[in-house]
Design a protein around this motif. Structure first.
Motif, PDB file in Angstrom:
ATOM      1  N   ASP A  65     -27.214  24.047 -47.924  1.00 45.05           N
ATOM      2  CA  ASP A  65     -27.772  24.168 -46.573  1.00 45.05           C
ATOM      3  C   ASP A  65     -28.712  25.364 -46.436  1.00 45.05           C
ATOM      4  OD1 ASP A  65     -26.404  21.938 -45.692  1.00 45.05           O
ATOM      5  OD2 ASP A  65     -24.644  23.081 -45.077  1.00 45.05           O
ATOM      6  N   VAL A  66     -28.539  26.391 -47.239  1.00 42.58           N
ATOM      7  CA  VAL A  66     -29.267  27.651 -46.998  1.00 42.58           C
ATOM      8  C   VAL A  66     -30.062  28.113 -48.215  1.00 42.58           C
ATOM      9  CG1 VAL A  66     -27.556  28.394 -45.301  1.00 42.58           C
ATOM     10  CG2 VAL A  66     -27.279  29.073 -47.683  1.00 42.58           C
ATOM     11  N   PHE A  67     -30.250  27.270 -49.246  1.00 45.81           N
ATOM     12  CA  PHE A  67     -30.937  27.776 -50.432  1.00 45.81           C
ATOM     13  C   PHE A  67     -32.416  28.060 -50.169  1.00 45.81           C
ATOM     14  CE2 PHE A  67     -31.667  23.195 -50.877  1.00 45.81           C
ATOM     15  CZ  PHE A  67     -33.003  23.144 -51.249  1.00 45.81           C
ATOM     16  N   ASP A  68     -32.983  27.515 -49.098  1.00 43.74           N
ATOM     17  CA  ASP A  68     -34.381  27.777 -48.771  1.00 43.74           C
ATOM     18  C   ASP A  68     -34.527  28.801 -47.649  1.00 43.74           C
ATOM     19  OD1 ASP A  68     -33.255  26.055 -46.919  1.00 43.74           O
ATOM     20  OD2 ASP A  68     -35.160  25.073 -46.455  1.00 43.74           O
ATOM     21  N   ALA A  69     -33.443  29.476 -47.260  1.00 44.98           N
ATOM     22  CA  ALA A  69     -33.486  30.507 -46.224  1.00 44.98           C
ATOM     23  C   ALA A  69     -33.447  31.874 -46.906  1.00 44.98           C
ATOM     24  CB  ALA A  69     -32.315  30.356 -45.257  1.00 44.98           C
ATOM     25  N   PHE A  70     -34.484  32.662 -46.709  1.00 45.70           N
ATOM     26  CA  PHE A  70     -34.615  33.946 -47.391  1.00 45.70           C
ATOM     27  C   PHE A  70     -34.632  35.125 -46.422  1.00 45.70           C
ATOM     28  CE2 PHE A  70     -36.692  30.753 -50.054  1.00 45.70           C
ATOM     29  CZ  PHE A  70     -35.989  30.926 -51.242  1.00 45.70           C
ATOM     30  N   THR A  71     -34.206  34.904 -45.185  1.00 46.96           N
ATOM     31  CA  THR A  71     -34.171  35.976 -44.190  1.00 46.96           C
ATOM     32  C   THR A  71     -32.762  36.090 -43.619  1.00 46.96           C
ATOM     33  OG1 THR A  71     -34.895  34.391 -42.492  1.00 46.96           O
ATOM     34  CG2 THR A  71     -36.601  35.713 -43.578  1.00 46.96           C
ATOM     35  N   PRO A  72     -32.396  37.259 -43.069  1.00 48.83           N
ATOM     36  CA  PRO A  72     -31.078  37.400 -42.441  1.00 48.83           C
ATOM     37  C   PRO A  72     -30.939  36.441 -41.275  1.00 48.83           C
ATOM     38  CG  PRO A  72     -32.095  39.549 -42.817  1.00 48.83           C
ATOM     39  CD  PRO A  72     -33.151  38.520 -43.072  1.00 48.83           C
ATOM     40  N   PRO A  73     -29.746  35.979 -40.937  1.00 47.20           N
ATOM     41  CA  PRO A  73     -28.454  36.353 -41.534  1.00 47.20           C
ATOM     42  C   PRO A  73     -28.046  35.511 -42.739  1.00 47.20           C
ATOM     43  CG  PRO A  73     -28.087  34.948 -39.649  1.00 47.20           C
ATOM     44  CD  PRO A  73     -29.579  35.114 -39.742  1.00 47.20           C
ATOM     45  N   HIS A  74     -28.865  34.515 -43.137  1.00 42.97           N
ATOM     46  CA  HIS A  74     -28.477  33.641 -44.247  1.00 42.97           C
ATOM     47  C   HIS A  74     -28.526  34.381 -45.581  1.00 42.97           C
ATOM     48  CE1 HIS A  74     -28.510  30.312 -41.462  1.00 42.97           C
ATOM     49  NE2 HIS A  74     -29.767  30.571 -41.136  1.00 42.97           N
ATOM     50  N   LEU A  75     -29.569  35.183 -45.788  1.00 47.50           N
ATOM     51  CA  LEU A  75     -29.699  35.952 -47.029  1.00 47.50           C
ATOM     52  C   LEU A  75     -29.647  37.428 -46.681  1.00 47.50           C
ATOM     53  CD1 LEU A  75     -30.192  35.637 -50.084  1.00 47.50           C
ATOM     54  CD2 LEU A  75     -32.622  35.982 -49.625  1.00 47.50           C
ATOM     55  N   THR A  76     -28.648  38.117 -47.225  1.00 44.89           N
ATOM     56  CA  THR A  76     -28.409  39.514 -46.858  1.00 44.89           C
ATOM     57  C   THR A  76     -29.018  40.493 -47.854  1.00 44.89           C
ATOM     58  OG1 THR A  76     -26.272  39.414 -48.007  1.00 44.89           O
ATOM     59  CG2 THR A  76     -26.288  38.942 -45.634  1.00 44.89           C
ATOM     60  N   ILE A  77     -29.844  40.024 -48.779  1.00 42.87           N
ATOM     61  CA  ILE A  77     -30.478  40.933 -49.743  1.00 42.87           C
ATOM     62  C   ILE A  77     -31.549  41.753 -49.039  1.00 42.87           C
ATOM     63  CG2 ILE A  77     -31.783  41.063 -51.895  1.00 42.87           C
ATOM     64  CD1 ILE A  77     -30.521  38.531 -52.792  1.00 42.87           C
ATOM     65  N   LYS A  78     -31.570  43.042 -49.278  1.00 44.11           N
ATOM     66  CA  LYS A  78     -32.556  43.910 -48.666  1.00 44.11           C
ATOM     67  C   LYS A  78     -33.942  43.621 -49.231  1.00 44.11           C
ATOM     68  CE  LYS A  78     -29.151  47.589 -47.991  1.00 44.11           C
ATOM     69  NZ  LYS A  78     -28.803  48.996 -48.278  1.00 44.11           N
ATOM     70  N   ARG A  79     -34.933  43.979 -48.439  1.00 41.84           N
ATOM     71  CA  ARG A  79     -36.322  43.692 -48.831  1.00 41.84           C
ATOM     72  C   ARG A  79     -36.697  44.415 -50.126  1.00 41.84           C
ATOM     73  NH1 ARG A  79     -41.505  43.820 -44.768  1.00 41.84           N
ATOM     74  NH2 ARG A  79     -43.157  43.742 -46.334  1.00 41.84           N
ATOM     75  N   ALA A  80     -36.261  45.644 -50.275  1.00 38.47           N
ATOM     76  CA  ALA A  80     -36.599  46.390 -51.489  1.00 38.47           C
ATOM     77  C   ALA A  80     -35.952  45.774 -52.725  1.00 38.47           C
ATOM     78  CB  ALA A  80     -36.174  47.853 -51.339  1.00 38.47           C
ATOM     79  N   ASN A  81     -34.744  45.219 -52.576  1.00 41.17           N
ATOM     80  CA  ASN A  81     -34.048  44.613 -53.714  1.00 41.17           C
ATOM     81  C   ASN A  81     -34.657  43.285 -54.130  1.00 41.17           C
ATOM     82  OD1 ASN A  81     -32.282  46.770 -53.698  1.00 41.17           O
ATOM     83  ND2 ASN A  81     -30.765  45.717 -52.430  1.00 41.17           N
ATOM     84  N   LYS A  82     -35.452  42.675 -53.249  1.00 43.82           N
ATOM     85  CA  LYS A  82     -36.100  41.413 -53.619  1.00 43.82           C
ATOM     86  C   LYS A  82     -37.189  41.589 -54.665  1.00 43.82           C
ATOM     87  CE  LYS A  82     -35.357  38.694 -49.405  1.00 43.82           C
ATOM     88  NZ  LYS A  82     -36.025  37.907 -48.332  1.00 43.82           N
ATOM     89  N   LEU A  83     -37.639  42.800 -54.871  1.00 41.29           N
ATOM     90  CA  LEU A  83     -38.670  43.057 -55.871  1.00 41.29           C
ATOM     91  C   LEU A  83     -38.104  43.232 -57.276  1.00 41.29           C
ATOM     92  CD1 LEU A  83     -40.895  45.570 -53.856  1.00 41.29           C
ATOM     93  CD2 LEU A  83     -41.072  43.087 -53.994  1.00 41.29           C
ATOM     94  N   SER A  84     -36.812  43.068 -57.437  1.00 41.80           N
ATOM     95  CA  SER A  84     -36.199  43.198 -58.756  1.00 41.80           C
ATOM     96  C   SER A  84     -36.520  41.978 -59.616  1.00 41.80           C
ATOM     97  CB  SER A  84     -34.678  43.360 -58.622  1.00 41.80           C
ATOM     98  OG  SER A  84     -34.112  42.202 -58.028  1.00 41.80           O
ATOM     99  N   ASP A  85     -36.413  42.153 -60.931  1.00 37.43           N
ATOM    100  CA  ASP A  85     -36.709  41.055 -61.862  1.00 37.43           C
ATOM    101  C   ASP A  85     -35.719  39.912 -61.719  1.00 37.43           C
ATOM    102  OD1 ASP A  85     -38.795  42.558 -62.799  1.00 37.43           O
ATOM    103  OD2 ASP A  85     -37.676  43.393 -64.497  1.00 37.43           O
ATOM    104  N   THR A  86     -34.472  40.240 -61.417  1.00 35.90           N
ATOM    105  CA  THR A  86     -33.453  39.186 -61.292  1.00 35.90           C
ATOM    106  C   THR A  86     -33.764  38.252 -60.138  1.00 35.90           C
ATOM    107  OG1 THR A  86     -31.810  40.745 -62.136  1.00 35.90           O
ATOM    108  CG2 THR A  86     -30.990  38.754 -61.068  1.00 35.90           C
TER     109      THR A  86
END
Length: 504
Positions: free
Chosen positions: A162-183
């Motif tokens: 249901d949420v694999f295409d949602a990349f903003t809070p509250p569905h995805l709690t990863i911080k913006r700075a951490n999204k720039l990681s290679d993983t």
């Protein structure tokens, strides 16, 4: 021999057009045959495009070979030129005696089972078992990668669908700075690549180049207008800035603590707290000011940081667009996963064996179907009886014995109608009925709701069960024994009454 090549390409184009017309006029029996036909037509269309480009180059005659050959044939002795080309052909076949001759009449003709290798794509090895010939998505590996990302919520596979295409809070709690990681960058790229490859396999006749170009154009417009969700450009502003609403968008966001407050008074009081003061000092020491972070002070570093954000945002936008285009397959995947979760291990094994048997012997099944069609073009079934394993209607006495003509509707299952008592009794333990009970708030003791098909009756029974449980809890709480000074044992209520009266 440019003219011979030109004639050959014209003939090839006509054969290809006829092959496409023959395939379009067919009626596939199942989804596997339909995909095989569509991929075959797509291969023919690609070959038409290639041959048309070759023919166009011949007509342009950039090197003048075609004009020179026409001039040599039209002037001088025609027989001399004819025998010259004939000698060249004989000399070629003398040097290459085993060179096969391409028969265009058979090249694009539909081949029957046993006449050699079929023309086109290998559909059986194109999809995984979970994809079911393109009916469902297979995101199990990507779900594992998602769970390994730092800072994400632990979601089940059904929740992830249901949420694999949602990349903003509250569905995805990863911080913006951490999204720039290679993983994370690798995860978003693999998710986008899988969806892109899947839509190519499922829709070979669609103009996917135009579709992908529209995705890129839409992303360019949103990026230029600074409207990409979660990736708006951050600019430092002069003066003090007020609290910005982020997170769920319903409260007041504190950028220093990275926390959302529902109440304004609570937000103002926490500004003087030690935790907020430490967070603000740490943020200021890292080169940030106010409530909006700046990536870096240098212009070159800022541009590089923005380019990294653009690369990640482009992948996220591609995933959102592809997920929207595959909304039907996505919904079917969720239903299929829930259905399999309600199946027993034996039922899953039987379904898997049936799929393997169908994929291993597609030609035999098709040949059997064709032989049946040759013997009986149309099955006579005026009573509309169910079909048996051999494709013929079951006997009428068996139809009456099992009561397959009796309809059993179930309001909890969305007014689904079950034919026959056996199917009706079986459906109470299936996923669809259990899911309907969960939607009504019934989460336990589902066996007590057998034979109940109306929503009103199920809710009334659940309320009565809840009342009984509450009475039992109250009764257990009241059964407290008290003992007076003389050793007499009595309930707590009587003991308190006697104590108030001064008897004890």
């Amino acid at each position: 021999m440019v003219l011979e090549e030109q004639r050959f390409i014209h003939e090839d184009l006509e054969r290809l057009e006829q092959a496409v017309a023959d395939r379009v006029g067919e009626e596939p029996r199942n989804i596997r045959d339909r995909l095989a036909r569509d991929h075959e037509i797509s291969h023919f269309l690609n070959r038409i495009d290639e041959q048309s480009h070759r023919l166009l180059e011949i007509y342009k005659d950039a090197d003048g070979a075609r004009e020179k050959e026409i001039q040599s044939i039209s002037t001088g002795d025609q027989f001399e030129e004819f025998y010259k080309q004939l000698d060249e052909i004989k000399d070629f076949h003398r040097r290459y005696p085993n060179e096969p001759v391409e028969n265009l009449e058979r090249a694009y003709k539909r081949r029957q089972p046993g006449e050699g290798e079929p023309f086109g794509m290998d559909i059986d090895h194109m999809f995984t078992g979970e994809e079911g010939y393109g009916q469902f998505l297979d995101l199990t590996m990507l779900h594992e990668q998602y769970l390994n990302l730092p800072g994400v919520k632990r979601l089940t596979y059904v929740q992830y669908l249901d949420v694999f295409d949602a990349f903003t809070p509250p569905h995805l709690t990863i911080k913006r700075a951490n999204k720039l990681s290679d993983t994370y960058f690798r995860y978003a790229g693999e998710l986008a690549n899988y969806l892109e490859d899947f839509i190519k396999k499922v829709r070979p006749l669609q103009d996917l180049g135009k579709l992908f170009a529209s995705f890129d154009e839409q992303f360019e417009q949103q990026w230029s207008a600074n409207e990409v969700p979660g990736w708006t450009e951050e600019k430092a502003e002069e003066g003090t800035q007020g609290p910005k609403t982020e997170g769920t968008g319903e409260g007041i966001w504190c950028a220093d603590c990275e926390k959302e407050f529902k109440n304004e008074n609570v937000y103002k009081n926490h500004l003087t707290g030690k935790k907020h003061v430490r967070a603000a000092e740490a943020r200021k020491a890292a080169g940030e000011s106010g409530d909006k972070p700046a990536p870096s002070a240098g212009g070159a570093n800022s541009v590089t940081h923005r380019l990294k954000e653009r690369a990640v945002a482009e992948r996220e936008h591609r995933v959102r667009s592809l997920a929207q285009a595959l909304s039907g397959e996505r919904q079917a995947t969720r239903i299929n996963v829930e259905r399999k979760q309600g199946m027993t291990e034996r039922e899953r094994q039987m379904e898997l064996e049936a799929l393997l048997a169908e994929s291993e012997n597609p030609g035999e099944a098709q040949a059997g179907d064709q032989s049946d069609d040759e013997g009986d073009d149309r099955i006579y079934n005026p009573l509309k009886l169910p079909l048996a394993w051999d494709g013929k209607p079951i006997p009428y006495w068996l139809y009456k014995l099992h009561g397959l003509g009796v309809e059993y509707p179930c309001e909890i299952c969305g007014n689904f109608v079950y034919m026959g008592r056996r199917a009706f009794d079986k459906h109470f333990s299936e996923a669809l009925h259990i899911f309907g009970l969960k939607c009504l708030g019934i989460t336990s003791n589902t066996n007590l709701f057998r034979e109940i098909t109306r929503i009103e009756d199920a809710i009334r029974l659940w309320e009565k069960l809840e009342q009984d449980r509450k009475k039992d809890r109250d009764h257990k709480d009241n059964v407290v024994q008290m003992e007076d000074a003389e050793g007499n044992v009595m309930p707590e209520r009587i003991y308190l009454d006697l104590q108030k009266q001064g008897i004890l």
